[in-house]
Design an enzyme around this catalytic site. Structure first.
Site, PDB file in Angstrom:
ATOM      1  N   ASP A   1      -1.339  -7.320  -8.297  1.00 22.99           N
ATOM      2  CA  ASP A   1      -2.022  -8.120  -8.810  1.00 22.99           C
ATOM      3  C   ASP A   1      -3.609  -7.246  -8.502  1.00 22.99           C
ATOM      4  OD1 ASP A   1      -2.397  -8.750  -5.937  1.00 22.99           O
ATOM      5  OD2 ASP A   1      -3.271 -10.060  -6.228  1.00 22.99           O
TER       6      ASP A   1
ATOM      7  N   ASP B   1       0.457  -9.316   7.186  1.00 28.20           N
ATOM      8  CA  ASP B   1      -0.747  -9.399   7.627  1.00 28.20           C
ATOM      9  C   ASP B   1      -1.186  -9.410   8.216  1.00 28.20           C
ATOM     10  OD1 ASP B   1      -1.200 -11.555   6.612  1.00 28.20           O
ATOM     11  OD2 ASP B   1      -2.501 -10.924   4.880  1.00 28.20           O
TER      12      ASP B   1
END
Length: 503
Positions: A269, A347
């Protein structure tokens, strides 16, 4: 196609046509009145016989069609070594993005039709049978290894000055991946130096067809483990993050397993800037050379118009905060992280002190990536409030022609800290009320978490911490622009390190 194969194909088609014709004639004989018509009292029985005959003929026709497809695929694959290229069929490419398909990976599946509805839709719309799966490797190698084995070069013309750096695009079920791929292909200076490898999870057919439509411009690999992931009961709503972590681990093992020295990671994205590749090429040497660095990111968490100097296209920083969202890592780093790769939230995990080890990333003043993906496992977290306002750089900067040695830790620390702590101190209220008397860089001091949060919320900066590190911070200092002036939000000069309790 060889004559023998042509004859076999024609033979199978003829047999299929004859079987279909016989089934049709049988149905006609049953319903054309040739049989003696029973009395009116037996109408219901006659109707049931017609329905049963019709169902049998329909099933026979469906079975014949499936057998034909299977025979055709078998003939096409006999005697051929199917080349390991990304696009092996001409897929049906969606004409526009369907919001219904852009569902969250957290659910693992998208809303589907029933099998009967799908079969009816195929008959009505004339949709061809799905492309034949890529055949298993005859030498027993994993399929992904066979696909990626076509990338033999590690340096262009064996010159270490021109490394081959794959761009790994992580995809799931967004057919809008085409926006990301269009940018990556448009700005790519060399397909040989920057092969685009799309790693797809979720097994979504519409997304796969979109990727395959790019043919040899990209290479598709597919995460084979689509099994459900055991998740602790308290974390069921985070299942998508478990799947993402599994996908990242699998893809990085596969790509680095081919011997590449570094890779660029991109989510499906993201839009990229015109100098996206030039940025990574320019910073590659210092990433390899300076062991106090562990990544280069194209992202600026505070990269909103009004918080950045839009004229400073070439300005780069060191950052203790791992930005992600379009970033480059080396194989040395992967060799370090791979044995302990987490089950979820990779992350956040990578930002922990045990992984970061006081290393920094390089980041730009003007972002070289921008996200357009509001829908995903994070449920649009920060998107409406923040991410959609990120400004993507539009200027091309020749980073490979610049001297970036100022980013090396000794030189950077000396110059950056001197600039920050020689700047005059002003209060937040003075800055907000326009009472600052200089246009030179200024500093706002903070000493507590509450002071930092108050300043960031008032100035429109992201105010959260990860493992005690503020977004974009270096040695606790956050650099930004406000009303056309450089401002440093900084702790005291004798700063001792990040406080984990601030997270």
């Amino acid at each position: 196609m060889r004559p023998r194969k042509t004859i076999l194909l024609i033979g199978v088609l003829v047999i299929w046509v004859l079987m279909t014709y016989l089934a049709f004639m049988r149905s006609v004989r049953v319903t054309d009145g040739s049989r003696p018509r029973p009395a009116f009292s037996n109408d219901n029985k006659l109707m049931m016989e017609k329905v049963q005959h019709f169902e049998q003929n329909l099933k026979s026709f469906s079975d014949n069609r499936k057998n034909l497809y299977r025979d055709l695929i078998k003939i096409l694959r006999q005697g051929n070594n199917v080349p390991s290229v990304a696009a092996q069929a001409i897929p049906i490419v969606p004409s526009q993005e369907s919001p219904r398909l852009a569902v969250e990976e957290v659910n693992g599946v998208k809303e589907r039709q029933s099998p009967a509805e799908e079969e009816d839709a195929k008959d009505v719309l004339g949709v061809p049978a799905p492309p034949a799966p890529i055949p298993e490797a005859e030498d027993g190698r994993p399929e992904v290894e066979r696909i990626l084995s076509k990338f033999q070069q590690r340096y262009l013309n064996n010159d270490p000055a021109f490394p081959v750096i794959p761009v790994v695009v992580f995809a799931c079920n967004r057919i809008s991946v085409n926006k990301c791929l269009d940018d990556l292909i448009r700005y790519r200076p060399s397909a040989d130096q920057f092969p685009i490898i799309v790693s797809q999870d979720c097994d979504d057919e519409a997304t796969r067809n979109t990727i395959l439509s790019y043919r040899d411009e990209v290479t598709l690999i597919q995460q084979p483990d689509q099994s459900d992931i055991p998740v602790p009961p308290k974390e069921k709503k985070y299942k998508g993050y478990y799947k993402i972590s599994r996908h990242y681990g699998w893809a990085l093992r596969a790509v680095f397993g081919q011997g590449f020295d570094s890779v660029i990671l991109v989510e499906d994205d993201l839009s990229v800037a015109p100098d996206f590749y030039e940025y990574f090429l320019g910073t590659y040497p210092i990433l390899k050379r300076d062991k106090s660095l562990w990544c280069v990111s194209a992202w600026n968490d505070n990269g909103k118009d009004g918080l950045i100097d839009t004229t400073a296209h070439d300005l780069l920083y060191r950052s203790d905060f791992f930005p992600g969202l379009g970033w480059m890592m080396t194989k040395d780093l992967w060799d370090e992280l791979e044995p302990k790769w987490p089950k979820a939230f990779w992350d956040d995990w990578i930002r922990q002190p045990e992984q970061r080890k006081e290393r920094a990333c390089i980041r730009p003043e003007l972002p070289r990536t921008r996200t357009f993906g509001k829908i995903g496992v994070s449920n649009g977290l920060f998107f409406d409030k923040h991410l959609k306002y990120i400004k993507l750089s539009e200027e091309f900067v020749g980073f490979t022609k610049m001297n970036l040695s100022y980013l090396a830790k000794p030189a950077y620390d000396d110059a950056f800290l001197k600039t920050v702590y020689q700047s005059p101190v002003v209060t937040l209220d003075e800055l907000k009320r326009g009472m600052v008397m200089t246009r030179e860089p200024i500093r706002i001091a903070y000493h507590t978490k509450e002071q930092y949060k108050r300043a960031t919320k008032n100035l429109g900066l992201m105010d959260d911490f990860k493992s005690g590190v503020p977004r974009t911070a270096y040695r606790g200092i956050v650099s930004f622009f406000y009303n056309g002036q450089r401002v440093y939000l900084a702790p005291s000069a004798n700063w001792k390190g990040y406080d984990l309790t601030w997270s």
